[in-house]
Design a protein around this motif. Structure first.
Motif, PDB file in Angstrom:
ATOM      1  N   ASP A 117      36.571  82.143  20.322  1.00 12.15           N
ATOM      2  CA  ASP A 117      37.573  81.507  21.080  1.00 12.15           C
ATOM      3  C   ASP A 117      38.611  82.483  20.810  1.00 12.15           C
ATOM      4  O   ASP A 117      39.730  81.976  21.642  1.00 12.15           O
ATOM      5  CB  ASP A 117      38.028  80.186  20.145  1.00 12.15           C
ATOM      6  N   ARG A 130      39.048  86.873  32.743  1.00 13.41           N
ATOM      7  CA  ARG A 130      39.572  85.631  32.420  1.00 13.41           C
ATOM      8  C   ARG A 130      38.559  84.548  32.794  1.00 13.41           C
ATOM      9  O   ARG A 130      37.900  84.424  33.843  1.00 13.41           O
ATOM     10  CB  ARG A 130      40.766  85.479  33.511  1.00 13.41           C
ATOM     11  N   ARG A 154      41.583  81.318  29.436  1.00 15.10           N
ATOM     12  CA  ARG A 154      41.729  82.097  28.446  1.00 15.10           C
ATOM     13  C   ARG A 154      41.082  83.483  28.853  1.00 15.10           C
ATOM     14  O   ARG A 154      40.217  83.778  29.652  1.00 15.10           O
ATOM     15  CB  ARG A 154      41.089  81.780  27.273  1.00 15.10           C
ATOM     16  N   TYR A 188      45.748  82.329  25.777  1.00 15.30           N
ATOM     17  CA  TYR A 188      45.464  81.087  26.643  1.00 15.30           C
ATOM     18  C   TYR A 188      46.529  80.899  27.479  1.00 15.30           C
ATOM     19  O   TYR A 188      47.566  81.074  27.156  1.00 15.30           O
ATOM     20  CB  TYR A 188      45.170  79.897  25.542  1.00 15.30           C
ATOM     21  N   TYR A 189      46.166  80.609  28.770  1.00 20.22           N
ATOM     22  CA  TYR A 189      47.001  80.392  29.855  1.00 20.22           C
ATOM     23  C   TYR A 189      46.877  78.927  30.464  1.00 20.22           C
ATOM     24  O   TYR A 189      45.978  78.433  30.543  1.00 20.22           O
ATOM     25  CB  TYR A 189      46.960  81.395  30.920  1.00 20.22           C
ATOM     26  N   GLN A 212      48.973  83.209  22.347  1.00 23.06           N
ATOM     27  CA  GLN A 212      47.702  84.014  21.664  1.00 23.06           C
ATOM     28  C   GLN A 212      47.118  83.011  20.678  1.00 23.06           C
ATOM     29  O   GLN A 212      47.707  82.587  19.889  1.00 23.06           O
ATOM     30  CB  GLN A 212      48.241  85.354  21.025  1.00 23.06           C
ATOM     31  N   TRP A 252      43.438  74.881  31.878  1.00 17.60           N
ATOM     32  CA  TRP A 252      43.529  75.941  30.733  1.00 17.60           C
ATOM     33  C   TRP A 252      42.549  77.100  31.082  1.00 17.60           C
ATOM     34  O   TRP A 252      41.453  76.836  31.101  1.00 17.60           O
ATOM     35  CB  TRP A 252      43.352  75.278  29.368  1.00 17.60           C
ATOM     36  N   ALA A 292      41.642  84.646  22.029  1.00 14.75           N
ATOM     37  CA  ALA A 292      41.835  85.064  23.423  1.00 14.75           C
ATOM     38  C   ALA A 292      43.388  84.626  23.642  1.00 14.75           C
ATOM     39  O   ALA A 292      43.989  83.960  22.802  1.00 14.75           O
ATOM     40  CB  ALA A 292      41.165  84.388  24.376  1.00 14.75           C
ATOM     41  N   GLY A 332      51.063  82.763  28.685  1.00 13.01           N
ATOM     42  CA  GLY A 332      50.136  82.725  27.906  1.00 13.01           C
ATOM     43  C   GLY A 332      50.618  82.718  26.450  1.00 13.01           C
ATOM     44  O   GLY A 332      51.784  83.056  26.220  1.00 13.01           O
TER      45      GLY A 332
END
Length: 123
Positions: free
Chosen positions: A90, A45, A38, A94-95, A118, A36, A92, A116
């Motif tokens: 926190d 990143r 972000r 998130y991928y 959000q 993971w 961001a 991703g």
């Protein structure tokens, strides 16, 4: 080489929780180390967490260690990120990422990425 789709993002107040999911359409999901990441607007990143293909080892960034938990269900081709005690920092996109090769642990690079989801944490 692995198709990934994240979900579960949203708006939450500081101190709250969210659970992100990453679904993989790859039949060899159980052979992939998962990660993971972000990225906040205007920032690079950053790594968040990783889990080995078997689920027996995890690795966390110092900024989330103790608050976030990564897990996986290989029978469902899904990896999760449980996010507790969320902070505004926190916030961001998130991928989810996958790496099929087994060169090292934790992986230094991931070859497959999701679109991703959000996460926004308000005060």
């Amino acid at each position: 080489q692995v198709h990934l789709v994240e979900s579960g993002g949203g708006l939450v107040q500081a101190g709250g929780s969210l659970r992100l999911s990453c679904a993989a359409s790859e039949r060899l999901f159980s052979l992939c180390d998962m990660g993971w990441f972000r990225q906040a607007p205007g920032k690079e990143r950053e790594f968040v967490a990783a889990i080995r293909r078997s689920g027996d080892r995890t690795y966390y960034a110092d900024s989330v260690n103790g608050r976030f938990t990564v897990s996986r269900d290989n029978a469902k081709n899904t990896v999760y990120l449980q996010m507790n005690y969320l902070k505004p920092e926190d916030t961001a996109l998130y991928y989810c990422a996958a790496e099929l090769s087994l060169r090292q642990w934790p992986p230094s690079e991931f070859t497959s990425w999701g679109q991703g989801t959000q996460v926004t944490v308000s005060l």
